[in-house]
Design a protein around this motif. Structure first.
Motif, PDB file in Angstrom:
ATOM      1  N   TYR A   1       0.818  -1.225   0.000  1.00  0.00           N
ATOM      2  CA  TYR A   1       0.000   0.000   0.000  1.00  0.00           C
ATOM      3  C   TYR A   1       0.849   1.271   0.000  1.00  0.00           C
TER       4      TYR A   1
ATOM      5  N   GLN B   1       6.083   4.285  -3.916  1.00  0.00           N
ATOM      6  CA  GLN B   1       7.390   3.777  -4.295  1.00  0.00           C
ATOM      7  C   GLN B   1       8.507   4.771  -3.928  1.00  0.00           C
TER       8      GLN B   1
ATOM      9  N   LEU C   1       4.734   3.228 -14.210  1.00  0.00           N
ATOM     10  CA  LEU C   1       3.934   2.080 -13.816  1.00  0.00           C
ATOM     11  C   LEU C   1       3.105   2.395 -12.569  1.00  0.00           C
ATOM     12  N   GLY C   2       3.683   3.140 -11.607  1.00  0.00           N
ATOM     13  CA  GLY C   2       2.933   3.523 -10.425  1.00  0.00           C
ATOM     14  C   GLY C   2       1.771   4.442 -10.760  1.00  0.00           C
TER      15      GLY C   2
ATOM     16  N   TYR D   1       0.240   4.669 -13.705  1.00  0.00           N
ATOM     17  CA  TYR D   1      -0.722   3.884 -14.490  1.00  0.00           C
ATOM     18  C   TYR D   1      -1.581   3.005 -13.575  1.00  0.00           C
ATOM     19  N   THR D   2      -0.939   2.368 -12.595  1.00  0.00           N
ATOM     20  CA  THR D   2      -1.677   1.515 -11.660  1.00  0.00           C
ATOM     21  C   THR D   2      -2.637   2.346 -10.805  1.00  0.00           C
ATOM     22  N   GLY D   3      -2.196   3.557 -10.400  1.00  0.00           N
ATOM     23  CA  GLY D   3      -3.076   4.429  -9.635  1.00  0.00           C
ATOM     24  C   GLY D   3      -4.305   4.843 -10.414  1.00  0.00           C
TER      25      GLY D   3
ATOM     26  N   LEU E   1      -5.630   3.126 -12.865  1.00  0.00           N
ATOM     27  CA  LEU E   1      -6.469   1.936 -13.005  1.00  0.00           C
ATOM     28  C   LEU E   1      -7.257   1.661 -11.729  1.00  0.00           C
ATOM     29  N   ALA E   2      -6.703   2.041 -10.580  1.00  0.00           N
ATOM     30  CA  ALA E   2      -7.408   1.829  -9.315  1.00  0.00           C
ATOM     31  C   ALA E   2      -8.700   2.635  -9.280  1.00  0.00           C
TER      32      ALA E   2
ATOM     33  N   GLY F   1     -11.035   0.879 -11.561  1.00  0.00           N
ATOM     34  CA  GLY F   1     -11.437  -0.378 -10.940  1.00  0.00           C
ATOM     35  C   GLY F   1     -12.446  -0.173  -9.827  1.00  0.00           C
TER      36      GLY F   1
END
Length: 337
Positions: free
Chosen positions: A273, A276, A296-297, A299-301, A303-304, A307
């Motif tokens: 959680y 980085q 990547l961090g 992009y993932t955020g 997507l969250a 999601g």
């Protein structure tokens, strides 16, 4: 062709191959030259392993290992002429390649494996002059001076602090103005310590650049590059060193243990959680890997967020599944299945 002519030809071949084998037999003499022109004859320095598995320095404890080359010292078998020619060819390539590396200013120290005495590890070190020359050539950005502008405190700091890494273990790095390195403006750069001015990732990048462009065989055109030498089995491997084991701190007091910190504060599942430590990632792995994980961090955020919206829609659909089905049946006068 008469039998005497065949015998003379065979003698000349044996004499030539024996001479070649003596000529290209691996020799190790001390070498401490740093830049081209300091010594007319350069050779590899051979030292025994000192037993310190955690060290990332030469035997003198001062010169840092920036790259490692590995090869196997081969021995020919009697009567195997094809294998002998192949072995001599690889020895010639290694001798010419290592000579050109040292002409570029790279220092080399050889150590035999304690497990297999035929396995040779060549430790490469780029001194200050070489690093400065290629940093200017590659336009590497380096710190000029620290940024004196202070960031305004935000009301969200108390929230983001929960997801941030522990600053006691990984202190935040100071911010710097940077510029492409130039030797004629070297006094303008923030050089507190020559040994730490170039991060290990930058040092390895410069040595890799030299390895990729160093010639190993004369010809038309000349042949160059460590990649081809690896493909031809002239060298078995070429790699950089980690500073320590990922799950154990180094016993060397000079080791910063950055790999261990990355595992404990970033790679371990308990920190899923947390944000980085991008500054430490960039310093340890280099700018390219750092920017990849930064993207990547982000992009993932993003997507969250998508999601979370999808999860709400899914839950809403599950809760209203029966209600929507009966409305459809009543509207179109269809018997339920």
């Amino acid at each position: 062709m008469t039998c005497a002519m065949l015998l003379n030809k065979q003698r000349r071949f044996n004499k030539k191959t024996q001479g070649d084998e003596e000529l290209f037999e691996q020799a190790y003499i001390p070498n401490y030259g740093t830049i081209p022109g300091e010594q007319e004859h350069l050779a590899t320095e051979l030292v025994e392993f000192d037993g310190n598995e955690d060290s990332v320095f030469f035997a003198d404890g001062q010169r840092r290992i920036d790259f490692v080359l590995v090869y196997e010292e081969e021995h020919r078998k009697a009567g195997d002429k094809k294998r002998m020619r192949s072995i001599l060819s690889r020895k010639r390539k290694r001798a010419f390649f290592q000579e050109n590396l040292m002409k570029e200013g790279i220092q080399i120290e050889a150590t035999k494996s304690v497990m297999d005495r035929n396995l040779i590890f060549l430790k490469l070190h780029a001194p200050w002059e070489v690093l400065c020359h290629y940093a200017e050539l590659l336009h590497i950005k380096l710190p000029l001076h620290s940024i004196d502008m202070k960031q305004k405190p935000s009301t969200f700091n108390c929230i983001t602090k929960i997801f941030s890494v522990d600053e006691d273990k990984i202190p935040p790095e100071p911010e710097y103005f940077t510029a492409p390195f130039e030797m004629n403006r070297i006094k303008s750069f923030q050089i507190d310590d020559r040994d730490s001015f170039f991060p290990p990732a930058t040092r390895s990048r410069i040595v890799k650049y030299i390895l990729n462009r160093c010639e190993y065989k004369r010809g038309s055109p000349n042949k160059f590059g460590i990649t081809k030498l690896l493909d031809s089995k002239t060298y078995s491997a070429a790699y950089t060193l980690h500073d320590c084991k990922f799950n154990q701190k180094s016993s060397d007091p000079l080791c910063p243990n950055e790999r261990y910190l990355l595992y404990e504060e970033w790679g371990h599942p308990k920190n899923f959680y947390k944000l980085q430590p991008l500054d430490l990632i960039r310093r340890y792995f280099g700018e390219k890997i750092g920017i990849y994980f930064a993207w990547l961090g982000f992009y993932t955020g993003m997507l969250a967020i998508a999601g979370f919206a999808g999860l709400i829609c899914f839950i809403f659909g599950i809760l209203t599944l029966d209600y929507n089905t009966w409305r459809y049946v009543e509207k179109y006068n269809m018997p339920p299945q």
